[in-house]
Design a protein around this motif. Structure first.
Motif, PDB file in Angstrom:
ATOM      1  N   SER A  98      49.668  32.386 -38.270  1.00 54.35           N
ATOM      2  CA  SER A  98      49.221  31.249 -39.060  1.00 54.35           C
ATOM      3  C   SER A  98      47.791  30.898 -38.676  1.00 54.35           C
ATOM      4  CB  SER A  98      50.136  30.034 -38.832  1.00 54.35           C
ATOM      5  OG  SER A  98      49.822  29.389 -37.605  1.00 54.35           O
ATOM      6  N   SER A  99      47.255  29.887 -39.326  1.00 53.54           N
ATOM      7  CA  SER A  99      45.892  29.426 -39.030  1.00 53.54           C
ATOM      8  C   SER A  99      45.914  28.268 -38.040  1.00 53.54           C
ATOM      9  CB  SER A  99      45.185  29.020 -40.329  1.00 53.54           C
ATOM     10  OG  SER A  99      45.009  30.126 -41.178  1.00 53.54           O
ATOM     11  N   LYS A 100      46.827  28.324 -37.089  1.00 51.77           N
ATOM     12  CA  LYS A 100      46.917  27.272 -36.074  1.00 51.77           C
ATOM     13  C   LYS A 100      45.544  26.983 -35.483  1.00 51.77           C
ATOM     14  CE  LYS A 100      50.143  29.391 -33.652  1.00 51.77           C
ATOM     15  NZ  LYS A 100      51.138  29.701 -32.580  1.00 51.77           N
ATOM     16  N   GLY A 101      45.224  25.700 -35.404  1.00 57.06           N
ATOM     17  CA  GLY A 101      43.954  25.296 -34.816  1.00 57.06           C
ATOM     18  C   GLY A 101      42.881  24.981 -35.832  1.00 57.06           C
ATOM     19  N   HIS A 102      43.039  25.440 -37.089  1.00 56.23           N
ATOM     20  CA  HIS A 102      41.962  25.237 -38.064  1.00 56.23           C
ATOM     21  C   HIS A 102      41.798  23.774 -38.454  1.00 56.23           C
ATOM     22  CE1 HIS A 102      45.240  24.892 -40.803  1.00 56.23           C
ATOM     23  NE2 HIS A 102      44.619  25.277 -41.892  1.00 56.23           N
ATOM     24  N   GLY A 103      42.863  22.974 -38.275  1.00 54.96           N
ATOM     25  CA  GLY A 103      42.769  21.559 -38.625  1.00 54.96           C
ATOM     26  C   GLY A 103      42.777  20.636 -37.426  1.00 54.96           C
ATOM     27  N   ALA A 104      42.620  21.189 -36.225  1.00 54.93           N
ATOM     28  CA  ALA A 104      42.746  20.381 -35.008  1.00 54.93           C
ATOM     29  C   ALA A 104      41.734  19.247 -34.955  1.00 54.93           C
ATOM     30  CB  ALA A 104      42.605  21.274 -33.773  1.00 54.93           C
ATOM     31  N   VAL A 105      40.485  19.548 -35.247  1.00 53.49           N
ATOM     32  CA  VAL A 105      39.425  18.538 -35.139  1.00 53.49           C
ATOM     33  C   VAL A 105      39.637  17.387 -36.121  1.00 53.49           C
ATOM     34  CG1 VAL A 105      36.951  18.145 -35.461  1.00 53.49           C
ATOM     35  CG2 VAL A 105      37.737  20.100 -34.120  1.00 53.49           C
ATOM     36  N   PRO A 106      39.798  17.644 -37.436  1.00 49.86           N
ATOM     37  CA  PRO A 106      40.002  16.508 -38.344  1.00 49.86           C
ATOM     38  C   PRO A 106      41.320  15.774 -38.108  1.00 49.86           C
ATOM     39  CG  PRO A 106      40.255  18.590 -39.512  1.00 49.86           C
ATOM     40  CD  PRO A 106      39.677  18.913 -38.166  1.00 49.86           C
ATOM     41  N   LEU A 107      42.366  16.474 -37.657  1.00 47.64           N
ATOM     42  CA  LEU A 107      43.619  15.774 -37.380  1.00 47.64           C
ATOM     43  C   LEU A 107      43.464  14.816 -36.205  1.00 47.64           C
ATOM     44  CD1 LEU A 107      46.350  18.526 -37.885  1.00 47.64           C
ATOM     45  CD2 LEU A 107      46.050  16.422 -39.209  1.00 47.64           C
ATOM     46  N   ALA A 108      42.769  15.254 -35.159  1.00 47.20           N
ATOM     47  CA  ALA A 108      42.526  14.367 -34.025  1.00 47.20           C
ATOM     48  C   ALA A 108      41.683  13.173 -34.454  1.00 47.20           C
ATOM     49  CB  ALA A 108      41.848  15.132 -32.894  1.00 47.20           C
ATOM     50  N   GLU A 109      40.686  13.421 -35.302  1.00 49.32           N
ATOM     51  CA  GLU A 109      39.876  12.323 -35.826  1.00 49.32           C
ATOM     52  C   GLU A 109      40.737  11.350 -36.630  1.00 49.32           C
ATOM     53  OE1 GLU A 109      36.709  13.964 -38.126  1.00 49.32           O
ATOM     54  OE2 GLU A 109      35.639  14.779 -36.403  1.00 49.32           O
ATOM     55  N   HIS A 110      41.654  11.898 -37.423  1.00 54.32           N
ATOM     56  CA  HIS A 110      42.516  11.055 -38.258  1.00 54.32           C
ATOM     57  C   HIS A 110      43.418  10.185 -37.386  1.00 54.32           C
ATOM     58  CE1 HIS A 110      43.880  10.282 -42.371  1.00 54.32           C
ATOM     59  NE2 HIS A 110      45.100  10.143 -41.884  1.00 54.32           N
ATOM     60  N   ALA A 111      43.960  10.777 -36.327  1.00 54.23           N
ATOM     61  CA  ALA A 111      44.797   9.998 -35.413  1.00 54.23           C
ATOM     62  C   ALA A 111      44.005   8.856 -34.790  1.00 54.23           C
ATOM     63  CB  ALA A 111      45.366  10.907 -34.323  1.00 54.23           C
ATOM     64  N   LEU A 112      42.791   9.148 -34.364  1.00 51.66           N
ATOM     65  CA  LEU A 112      41.965   8.092 -33.774  1.00 51.66           C
ATOM     66  C   LEU A 112      41.622   7.021 -34.801  1.00 51.66           C
ATOM     67  CD1 LEU A 112      39.497   9.896 -31.359  1.00 51.66           C
ATOM     68  CD2 LEU A 112      41.042   8.002 -30.801  1.00 51.66           C
ATOM     69  N   MET A 113      41.356   7.413 -36.035  1.00 50.85           N
ATOM     70  CA  MET A 113      41.094   6.437 -37.083  1.00 50.85           C
ATOM     71  C   MET A 113      42.270   5.488 -37.248  1.00 50.85           C
ATOM     72  SD  MET A 113      40.674   6.983 -41.190  1.00 50.85           S
ATOM     73  CE  MET A 113      42.455   7.220 -41.331  1.00 50.85           C
ATOM     74  N   LEU A 114      43.490   6.049 -37.319  1.00 49.28           N
ATOM     75  CA  LEU A 114      44.678   5.219 -37.470  1.00 49.28           C
ATOM     76  C   LEU A 114      44.874   4.318 -36.253  1.00 49.28           C
ATOM     77  CD1 LEU A 114      47.105   7.858 -39.046  1.00 49.28           C
ATOM     78  CD2 LEU A 114      46.059   5.897 -40.205  1.00 49.28           C
ATOM     79  N   MET A 115      44.628   4.856 -35.066  1.00 50.95           N
ATOM     80  CA  MET A 115      44.766   4.050 -33.853  1.00 50.95           C
ATOM     81  C   MET A 115      43.771   2.890 -33.847  1.00 50.95           C
ATOM     82  SD  MET A 115      45.266   7.297 -31.280  1.00 50.95           S
ATOM     83  CE  MET A 115      45.004   6.406 -29.744  1.00 50.95           C
ATOM     84  N   LEU A 116      42.524   3.151 -34.242  1.00 55.14           N
ATOM     85  CA  LEU A 116      41.524   2.096 -34.308  1.00 55.14           C
ATOM     86  C   LEU A 116      41.882   1.050 -35.367  1.00 55.14           C
ATOM     87  CD1 LEU A 116      38.319   4.288 -33.985  1.00 55.14           C
ATOM     88  CD2 LEU A 116      38.951   2.416 -32.436  1.00 55.14           C
ATOM     89  N   MET A 117      42.321   1.515 -36.527  1.00 59.07           N
ATOM     90  CA  MET A 117      42.688   0.579 -37.596  1.00 59.07           C
ATOM     91  C   MET A 117      43.861  -0.304 -37.185  1.00 59.07           C
ATOM     92  SD  MET A 117      42.293   2.964 -41.015  1.00 59.07           S
ATOM     93  CE  MET A 117      42.614   1.583 -42.155  1.00 59.07           C
ATOM     94  N   LEU A 118      44.840   0.301 -36.498  1.00 56.65           N
ATOM     95  CA  LEU A 118      46.006  -0.471 -36.075  1.00 56.65           C
ATOM     96  C   LEU A 118      45.648  -1.449 -34.960  1.00 56.65           C
ATOM     97  CD1 LEU A 118      48.584   2.449 -36.137  1.00 56.65           C
ATOM     98  CD2 LEU A 118      48.685   0.418 -37.603  1.00 56.65           C
ATOM     99  N   SER A 119      44.849  -0.995 -34.001  1.00 58.33           N
ATOM    100  CA  SER A 119      44.520  -1.870 -32.871  1.00 58.33           C
ATOM    101  C   SER A 119      43.665  -3.049 -33.299  1.00 58.33           C
ATOM    102  CB  SER A 119      43.807  -1.075 -31.773  1.00 58.33           C
ATOM    103  OG  SER A 119      42.506  -0.705 -32.173  1.00 58.33           O
ATOM    104  N   ARG A 120      42.875  -2.878 -34.354  1.00 57.65           N
ATOM    105  CA  ARG A 120      41.980  -3.940 -34.830  1.00 57.65           C
ATOM    106  C   ARG A 120      42.478  -4.615 -36.102  1.00 57.65           C
ATOM    107  NH1 ARG A 120      36.357  -3.449 -32.809  1.00 57.65           N
ATOM    108  NH2 ARG A 120      36.506  -2.114 -30.964  1.00 57.65           N
ATOM    109  N   ASP A 121      43.682  -4.229 -36.559  1.00 53.69           N
ATOM    110  CA  ASP A 121      44.244  -4.790 -37.790  1.00 53.69           C
ATOM    111  C   ASP A 121      43.238  -4.704 -38.931  1.00 53.69           C
ATOM    112  OD1 ASP A 121      45.996  -5.919 -39.570  1.00 53.69           O
ATOM    113  OD2 ASP A 121      45.907  -7.949 -38.741  1.00 53.69           O
TER     114      ASP A 121
END
Length: 322
Positions: A98-121
């Motif tokens: 498979s293409s494992k790893g091809h989406g690692a960077v944007p997925l990590a960014e997306h997780a951080l975005m959600l974490m920031l949005m949740l922590s700051r409401d």
């Protein structure tokens, strides 16, 4: 004058691949005939002669595999293999990657975005903006908090490094014993409950496999802090939807950011849409063109290895699903 037949081994390419990317694949393996097929009829016509098939996971031609006796290798454009693992493919002798790893960077960014949005409401600011109201309020920050990452593959490991840049404590859970950079403490599956109880954010980056389906149920969500948030960016089904819904409604946890859902597309009548403590995105965490190009790069590198007779990378164990 007739054109002589091309007797080079055949590589079939399907899915969202551009003309330039087909040319890139051809340059990676001049000794192979590269054919892009766009219809099921074309695939059925050429699969029996193909040595290699590169395809979206959901488009693996299950019913045609019994005729593909020359097929030695199937490559999936996606990272996860769960959508492709039919009994027919599992039983076929072809190697699976498979293409494992091809989406690692944007997925990590997306997780951080959600974490920031949740922590700051963040939804509170968006509601005030729509109403043209100036409403400052006290909000949290990621600094000093603890994130527990379930799955430390490419996206989980990248998230660990990014979370450290936000001055977070990083806990991680995986089957193996190698602790990636950025992970302060590694937990085996047997200590999942302990990791949950220590985390302010629990992020699922693990694939959906028989071992991970339903990994997080009512007992696990009850182990989390009432102030903690759940985030899922990899695959739905790792968390039991009924247990997650109850945890969010009854306040066992503070909220959730969900990109990967148990049922996709998320039905219009799903109760998750209406929860005020949830941020939903439509399994859209990876970028489009950049992620696809990295997937083509992965395939081209492996195609060169295949031609030279070297072992392939990004192998998928058909039995475990990853």
């Amino acid at each position: 004058m007739t054109t002589p037949p091309d007797d080079r081994p055949l590589v079939l390419v399907t899915g969202p691949v551009t003309v330039d990317q087909v040319h890139q694949i051809a340059r990676a393996a001049p000794s192979r005939q590269i054919r892009r097929v766009t219809t099921r009829a074309e695939l059925a016509e050429h699969l029996a002669a193909a040595e290699v098939l590169a395809t979206p996971a959901e488009e693996v031609p299950t019913a045609l595999l019994r005729h593909a006796r020359r097929l030695r290798w199937v490559h999936l454009w996606a990272a996860g293999a769960d959508a492709a693992l039919s009994p027919e493919l599992v039983e076929h002798s072809a190697t699976l990657t498979s293409s494992k790893g091809h989406g690692a960077v944007p997925l990590a960014e997306h997780a951080l975005m959600l974490m920031l949005m949740l922590s700051r409401d963040a939804p509170r600011w968006l509601r005030a903006q729509r109403l043209r109201r100036w409403e400052p309020f006290a909000h949290g920050e990621l600094n000093g908090l603890t994130v527990g990452i379930i799955g430390l593959g490419n996206s989980g490991s990248d998230l660990a490094r990014k979370a450290k840049a936000f001055h977070m404590t990083v806990l991680g859970m995986r089957r193996g014993t190698v602790r990636p950079d950025g992970v302060d403490e590694l937990f085996p599956v047997s200590r999942l409950g302990e990791m949950l109880s220590l985390s302010d954010f629990v992020v699922v980056t693990a694939p959906r496999t028989p071992e991970t389906v339903g990994l997080l149920g009512e007992p696990e969500f009850r182990r989390m802090r009432r102030t903690a948030h759940f985030v899922c960016i990899s695959r739905g089904g790792v968390a039991d939807d009924a247990a997650l819904l109850r945890a969010l409604r009854e306040g066992w946890i503070a909220g959730a950011g969900i990109d990967a859902h148990g049922v996709e597309p998320l039905p219009p009548d799903s109760p998750f849409w209406d929860l005020p403590n949830v941020i939903l995105t439509p399994h859209n965490g990876t970028s489009r063109s950049e992620t696809r190009q990295r997937g083509v790069d992965v395939f081209c590198q492996n195609l060169g290895r295949h031609v030279e007779g070297h072992p392939l990378v990004n192998l998928i164990d058909k039995q475990t699903g990853y």
